[in-house]
Enzyme design. Structure first.
Site, PDB file in Angstrom:
ATOM      1  CG  HIS A  70       5.027   0.996   2.809  1.00 30.54           C
ATOM      2  ND1 HIS A  70       4.373   2.109   2.339  1.00 30.54           N
ATOM      3  CD2 HIS A  70       4.530   0.789   4.056  1.00 30.54           C
ATOM      4  CE1 HIS A  70       3.540   2.558   3.251  1.00 30.54           C
ATOM      5  NE2 HIS A  70       3.606   1.766   4.302  1.00 30.54           N
ATOM      6  CG  ASP A  83       1.697   4.718   5.064  1.00 26.54           C
ATOM      7  OD1 ASP A  83       1.194   3.582   5.159  1.00 26.54           O
ATOM      8  OD2 ASP A  83       2.830   4.994   5.499  1.00 26.54           O
ATOM      9  CG  HIS A 128      -0.133   0.133   2.530  1.00 30.58           C
ATOM     10  ND1 HIS A 128       0.589  -0.918   3.059  1.00 30.58           N
ATOM     11  CD2 HIS A 128       0.053   1.168   3.384  1.00 30.58           C
ATOM     12  CE1 HIS A 128       1.182  -0.533   4.173  1.00 30.58           C
ATOM     13  NE2 HIS A 128       0.886   0.743   4.395  1.00 30.58           N
ATOM     14  NE  ARG A 177       1.932   5.560  10.731  1.00 33.86           N
ATOM     15  CZ  ARG A 177       0.938   5.191   9.934  1.00 33.86           C
ATOM     16  NH1 ARG A 177       1.104   4.203   9.084  1.00 33.86           N
ATOM     17  NH2 ARG A 177      -0.220   5.781  10.012  1.00 33.86           N
TER      18      ARG A 177
HETATM   19 FE   LIG Z   1       2.020   1.770   5.804  1.00 37.09          FE
END
Ligand SMILES: [Fe+2]
Length: 293
Positions: A263, A107, A105, A279
């Protein structure tokens, strides 16, 4: 501050050595980092030691951050940090998102303004597994046969967050709250149209902008035609020549550009082996396609 950039892969990854992200960057260093991020859509900055606040402060230098929508999994020290982890508390609740990103995907492509870049810091790496794989979508676009390119030019893909609507993906059994979450999102989230070919606003290069995780159809095309077309595109994406697999070292801070990459998290670890990442996500703008002159 000066740093060294060493290429890691022909698929557009590099490591950066000699940069301390815990300290504010001067203007020249920041410009050099932004340049490296355009030359290499994946950069792994080695040997970092960052508190959540330091990671968030570093990330803000790259651009405004996205507010995290999974409040349950935000770090108590800084709400801009999202915890990805397989740790479970004694009461059975998850510390962070479990099995995040387990299919290819880009993000938040299901949002009108998907995040520009993702900054992921390895707080704890498992002894085995835990790799992240990247696919260079500039290179995939460049490699598309002419007929496929013609069929997608100017078209929009339909993106949606709910895994329950996407037969190409499954919901991890380790994510006990996921079924309810996706059901709710299905009810409250509309389909998002995104250009299938995305022009990178800074490099001007074209990249294929679809993913097996989020792209569930093609606008104004019946599924009988759209699904085989998506399968053909995903089949090309899966060719290893476009991929870089990052094996995380302790202290790695990896930044990737969602405008030209897919990724996925590779998994391959389980408790008591812990994988914990922090993240942050840099806010992006509306994807567009500008035909080559
Ligand atoms: Fe991701």
């Amino acid at each position: 501050m000066s740093f060294t950039v060493n290429a890691l892969s022909p698929a557009g990854a590099a490591e950066i050595v000699g940069l301390d992200c815990a300290k504010p960057l001067d203007a020249d260093t920041l410009a050099a980092l932004q340049r490296a991020m355009l030359d290499y859509p994946v950069v792994a900055i080695r040997d970092q030691n960052l508190t959540p606040r330091q990671q968030a402060a570093f990330s803000r230098q790259l651009g405004p951050l996205e507010a995290q929508d999974r409040k349950t999994y935000c770090h108590p020290e800084d709400p801009d940090i999202l915890i990805l982890s397989n740790e479970i508390r004694p009461d059975g609740s998850a510390v962070g998102i479990v099995d995040a990103g387990d299919f290819w995907h880009s993000d938040s492509s299901h949002l009108a303004e998907p995040c520009r870049a993702t900054v992921l810091y390895a707080v704890q790496n498992p002894k085995t597994g835990g790799d992240t794989e990247f696919c260079n979508m500039y290179q995939v676009y460049d490699a598309l046969p002419d007929d496929l390119r013609r069929r997608i030019e100017g078209r929009d893909g339909i993106h949606h967050i709910s895994k329950a609507r996407n037969p190409r993906v499954t919901i991890s059994k380790a994510r006990t709250d996921a079924a309810a979450y996706y059901k709710e999102r299905e009810r409250t989230t509309r389909d998002m149209r995104q250009p299938m070919v995305r022009t990178h606003p800074e490099t001007g290069r074209q990249a294929l902008y679809v993913s097996p995780r989020f792209t569930i159809g093609i606008a104004d095309m019946p599924d009988a035609e759209a699904q085989p077309l998506l399968d053909a595109l995903f089949g090309i994406m899966l060719e290893p020549r476009f991929h870089y697999r990052h094996k995380w070292r302790d202290g790695d801070l990896v930044i990737w550009d969602n405008r030209c990459l897919n990724h996925q998290a590779c998994g391959g670890y389980s408790l008591p082996d812990i994988r914990r990442m922090h993240r942050t996500t840099i806010r992006g703008d509306k994807p567009f396609y500008r035909p080559a002159a």
